[in-house]
Design a protein around this motif. Structure first.
Motif, PDB file in Angstrom:
ATOM      1  N   PRO A 194       0.811  -1.226   0.000  1.00 32.71           N
ATOM      2  CA  PRO A 194       0.000   0.000   0.000  1.00 32.71           C
ATOM      3  C   PRO A 194       0.842   1.273   0.000  1.00 32.71           C
ATOM      4  N   TYR A 195       0.297   2.300  -0.616  1.00 37.01           N
ATOM      5  CA  TYR A 195       0.822   3.656  -0.505  1.00 37.01           C
ATOM      6  C   TYR A 195      -0.380   4.596  -0.545  1.00 37.01           C
ATOM      7  N   SER A 196      -0.202   5.813  -0.126  1.00 32.55           N
ATOM      8  CA  SER A 196      -1.298   6.786  -0.184  1.00 32.55           C
ATOM      9  C   SER A 196      -0.772   8.128  -0.661  1.00 32.55           C
ATOM     10  N   LEU A 197      -1.663   8.892  -1.251  1.00 33.39           N
ATOM     11  CA  LEU A 197      -1.340  10.234  -1.729  1.00 33.39           C
ATOM     12  C   LEU A 197      -2.485  11.156  -1.348  1.00 33.39           C
ATOM     13  N   ARG A 198      -2.172  12.214  -0.623  1.00 33.39           N
ATOM     14  CA  ARG A 198      -3.175  13.182  -0.189  1.00 33.39           C
ATOM     15  C   ARG A 198      -2.955  14.476  -0.953  1.00 33.39           C
ATOM     16  N   LEU A 199      -3.930  14.837  -1.775  1.00 31.34           N
ATOM     17  CA  LEU A 199      -3.880  16.089  -2.533  1.00 31.34           C
ATOM     18  C   LEU A 199      -4.788  17.071  -1.800  1.00 31.34           C
ATOM     19  N   ARG A 200      -4.196  18.109  -1.247  1.00 33.26           N
ATOM     20  CA  ARG A 200      -4.916  18.931  -0.278  1.00 33.26           C
ATOM     21  C   ARG A 200      -5.958  19.850  -0.917  1.00 33.26           C
ATOM     22  N   ARG A 201      -5.627  20.417  -2.060  1.00 37.07           N
ATOM     23  CA  ARG A 201      -6.557  21.366  -2.694  1.00 37.07           C
ATOM     24  C   ARG A 201      -6.391  21.276  -4.205  1.00 37.07           C
ATOM     25  N   VAL A 202      -7.382  20.705  -4.865  1.00 30.99           N
ATOM     26  CA  VAL A 202      -7.316  20.440  -6.306  1.00 30.99           C
ATOM     27  C   VAL A 202      -8.459  21.179  -6.996  1.00 30.99           C
ATOM     28  N   LYS A 203      -8.122  21.983  -7.986  1.00 27.81           N
ATOM     29  CA  LYS A 203      -9.143  22.718  -8.742  1.00 27.81           C
ATOM     30  C   LYS A 203      -9.214  22.154 -10.149  1.00 27.81           C
ATOM     31  N   PHE A 204     -10.395  21.633 -10.508  1.00 27.99           N
ATOM     32  CA  PHE A 204     -10.553  21.008 -11.819  1.00 27.99           C
ATOM     33  C   PHE A 204     -10.761  22.057 -12.903  1.00 27.99           C
ATOM     34  N   GLY A 205     -10.138  21.807 -14.068  1.00 26.14           N
ATOM     35  CA  GLY A 205     -10.331  22.646 -15.241  1.00 26.14           C
ATOM     36  C   GLY A 205     -11.393  22.050 -16.155  1.00 26.14           C
ATOM     37  N   MET A 206     -11.462  22.569 -17.380  1.00 21.95           N
ATOM     38  CA  MET A 206     -12.478  22.137 -18.347  1.00 21.95           C
ATOM     39  C   MET A 206     -12.007  20.931 -19.147  1.00 21.95           C
ATOM     40  N   LEU A 207     -12.929  20.026 -19.370  1.00 23.21           N
ATOM     41  CA  LEU A 207     -12.687  18.908 -20.273  1.00 23.21           C
ATOM     42  C   LEU A 207     -12.451  19.439 -21.688  1.00 23.21           C
ATOM     43  N   ALA A 208     -11.417  18.919 -22.368  1.00 18.95           N
ATOM     44  CA  ALA A 208     -11.104  19.406 -23.714  1.00 18.95           C
ATOM     45  C   ALA A 208     -12.135  18.951 -24.737  1.00 18.95           C
ATOM     46  N   SER A 209     -12.621  17.709 -24.612  1.00 16.12           N
ATOM     47  CA  SER A 209     -13.619  17.203 -25.559  1.00 16.12           C
ATOM     48  C   SER A 209     -14.428  16.101 -24.881  1.00 16.12           C
ATOM     49  N   LEU A 210     -15.656  15.931 -25.361  1.00 14.77           N
ATOM     50  CA  LEU A 210     -16.556  14.906 -24.838  1.00 14.77           C
ATOM     51  C   LEU A 210     -17.036  14.062 -26.007  1.00 14.77           C
ATOM     52  N   PRO A 211     -16.385  12.918 -26.267  1.00 17.88           N
ATOM     53  CA  PRO A 211     -16.765  12.086 -27.420  1.00 17.88           C
ATOM     54  C   PRO A 211     -18.042  11.296 -27.144  1.00 17.88           C
ATOM     55  N   VAL A 212     -19.189  11.900 -27.431  1.00 18.23           N
ATOM     56  CA  VAL A 212     -20.470  11.237 -27.141  1.00 18.23           C
ATOM     57  C   VAL A 212     -20.752  10.090 -28.109  1.00 18.23           C
ATOM     58  N   PHE A 213     -20.119  10.070 -29.274  1.00 20.63           N
ATOM     59  CA  PHE A 213     -20.121   8.911 -30.164  1.00 20.63           C
ATOM     60  C   PHE A 213     -18.697   8.370 -30.203  1.00 20.63           C
ATOM     61  N   GLY A 214     -18.550   7.072 -30.295  1.00 18.62           N
ATOM     62  CA  GLY A 214     -17.211   6.496 -30.385  1.00 18.62           C
ATOM     63  C   GLY A 214     -17.276   4.989 -30.468  1.00 18.62           C
ATOM     64  N   GLN A 215     -16.117   4.367 -30.730  1.00 16.55           N
ATOM     65  CA  GLN A 215     -16.009   2.921 -30.839  1.00 16.55           C
ATOM     66  C   GLN A 215     -15.221   2.327 -29.689  1.00 16.55           C
ATOM     67  N   GLU A 216     -14.773   3.163 -28.750  1.00 17.80           N
ATOM     68  CA  GLU A 216     -14.020   2.690 -27.598  1.00 17.80           C
ATOM     69  C   GLU A 216     -14.684   3.191 -26.324  1.00 17.80           C
ATOM     70  N   TYR A 217     -14.297   2.624 -25.200  1.00 18.93           N
ATOM     71  CA  TYR A 217     -14.833   3.069 -23.925  1.00 18.93           C
ATOM     72  C   TYR A 217     -14.509   4.546 -23.721  1.00 18.93           C
ATOM     73  N   LEU A 218     -15.526   5.305 -23.319  1.00 18.40           N
ATOM     74  CA  LEU A 218     -15.346   6.728 -23.099  1.00 18.40           C
ATOM     75  C   LEU A 218     -14.422   6.970 -21.906  1.00 18.40           C
ATOM     76  N   LYS A 219     -13.448   7.840 -22.096  1.00 24.25           N
ATOM     77  CA  LYS A 219     -12.523   8.216 -21.032  1.00 24.25           C
ATOM     78  C   LYS A 219     -12.611   9.723 -20.822  1.00 24.25           C
ATOM     79  N   LEU A 220     -12.973  10.106 -19.611  1.00 26.20           N
ATOM     80  CA  LEU A 220     -13.003  11.522 -19.256  1.00 26.20           C
ATOM     81  C   LEU A 220     -11.620  11.911 -18.752  1.00 26.20           C
ATOM     82  N   GLU A 221     -10.943  12.773 -19.487  1.00 26.80           N
ATOM     83  CA  GLU A 221      -9.611  13.210 -19.080  1.00 26.80           C
ATOM     84  C   GLU A 221      -9.731  14.585 -18.429  1.00 26.80           C
TER      85      GLU A 221
END
Length: 249
Positions: A194-221
Motif C-alpha cells: 500500500p501507498y497513499s497520496l493526499r492532494l490537499r486542494r485540487v481545482k478542476f479545469g475544463m474537459l477538452a472534448s466529450l466524445p459522445v459517439f465512439g467505438q471505444e470506452y469513453l474516457k473523461l480526461e
C-alpha cells in the motif's frame, strides 16, 4: 547492504470531497491514470569569472498540475470537468406534458425526461384526441417517431408517462470545483504494497472534448491544478500533497 528492489507500478482508488468540508470521501470510479506534473521557472546567473557555466541558479515552481483518467460516466465526475449544475429528477408520473411537432413523417418528438417504458405511455393530440402506437407513432426510449398518415399535426402532442430517476446536467452553468483527493494506492510491482497520496486542494479545469459517439470506452480526461492550501500553516508540511510509502525492509 545490497540494493533492495523498490520498483513501482501504481494503481488504486481515488476518493474525493469538496475542499474544506467534512463531507465523506467518495470513490471517483475506475481511473487508469493520475499524473502529477511540475512546471518551473529557471533563472541563471552566468559565471563571468572564467571557465563558463553558471555561478548560481534559481528554479521556482510555477505550476503543479494533474491529469485524471476517468472511465465512470457519473453525474458527479462529468459535472466537475464541464462546470455543470446537476438537477436530480425524481421518478414519477408526468401528466399531459406538451411537446411541439412539425407534422412531418419520421420526425422525433422527444420526451422532456427519460421514460420508464415498462410503464404505460399515453400520447394525445393537442385537441385531447388519443393517438395510437403503431398507426400514429412509433415509441422509442427518447420520444416518438411520427409515422406516415399519422394524425399528429403541427399543433403538437401531449405525453403522459412515468419518468425514470435521473440527473440533468446543465453544462457550463456552474463554476470550477475545488476538491480534496485521497488516493488509496497499491504498488503492483511490490505485490500490492500500500501507498497513499493526499492532494490537499485540487481545482478542476475544463474537459477538452466529450466524445459522445465512439467505438471505444469513453474516457473523461480531467485536467486539474494543485493549489497551495492556506490552511497549512507549518513549514514542515506540504501545502500541496503528501505521499506515504512503506519503508524498505
Amino acid at each position: 547492504m545490497s540494493q533492495i528492489d523498490r520498483s513501482f507500478i501504481g494503481e488504486g482508488i481515488a476518493y474525493a470531497r469538496a475542499y474544506q468540508s467534512q463531507d465523506p470521501l467518495l470513490d471517483m470510479g475506475n481511473c487508469d491514470a493520475f499524473n502529477i506534473a511540475f512546471a518551473t521557472n529557471r533563472q541563471t546567473l552566468p559565471n563571468f569569472r572564467g571557465g563558463g557555466g553558471n555561478r548560481n541558479v534559481r528554479e521556482r515552481v510555477t505550476d503543479v498540475t494533474a491529469t485524471v483518467g476517468l472511465y465512470d460516466l457519473t453525474e458527479t465526475n462529468l459535472a466537475r470537468i464541464t462546470r455543470s449544475t446537476v438537477e436530480n429528477v425524481a421518478a414519477g408520473v408526468q401528466t399531459d406534458e406538451p411537446a411541439t411537432a412539425g407534422g412531418v413523417e419520421g420526425e422525433l418528438i422527444p420526451f422532456k425526461y427519460l421514460p420508464d417504458l415498462s410503464k404505460p405511455v399515453t400520447v394525445k393530440g393537442a385537441d385531447d384526441t388519443e393517438l395510437s402506437a403503431g398507426a400514429d407513432y412509433l415509441l422509442t426510449p427518447h420520444g416518438i417517431l411520427r409515422t406516415a398518415g399519422s394524425k399528429i399535426t403541427a399543433a403538437g402532442v401531449l405525453f403522459t408517462y412515468t419518468k425514470r430517476e435521473s440527473s440533468a446536467l446543465q453544462m457550463l452553468n456552474g463554476s470550477a470545483h475545488e476538491l480534496e483527493i485521497f488516493i488509496a494506492g497499491l504498488n503492483d510491482a511490490q505485490s500490492g504494497e500500500p501507498y497513499s497520496l493526499r492532494l490537499r486542494r485540487v481545482k478542476f479545469g475544463m474537459l477538452a472534448s466529450l466524445p459522445v459517439f465512439g467505438q471505444e470506452y469513453l474516457k473523461l480526461e480531467g485536467p486539474a491544478e494543485l493549489l497551495a492550501d492556506p490552511l497549512v500553516l507549518t513549514n514542515d508540511i506540504s501545502k500541496f500533497c503528501q505521499m506515504d510509502i512503506v519503508k524498505a525492509a
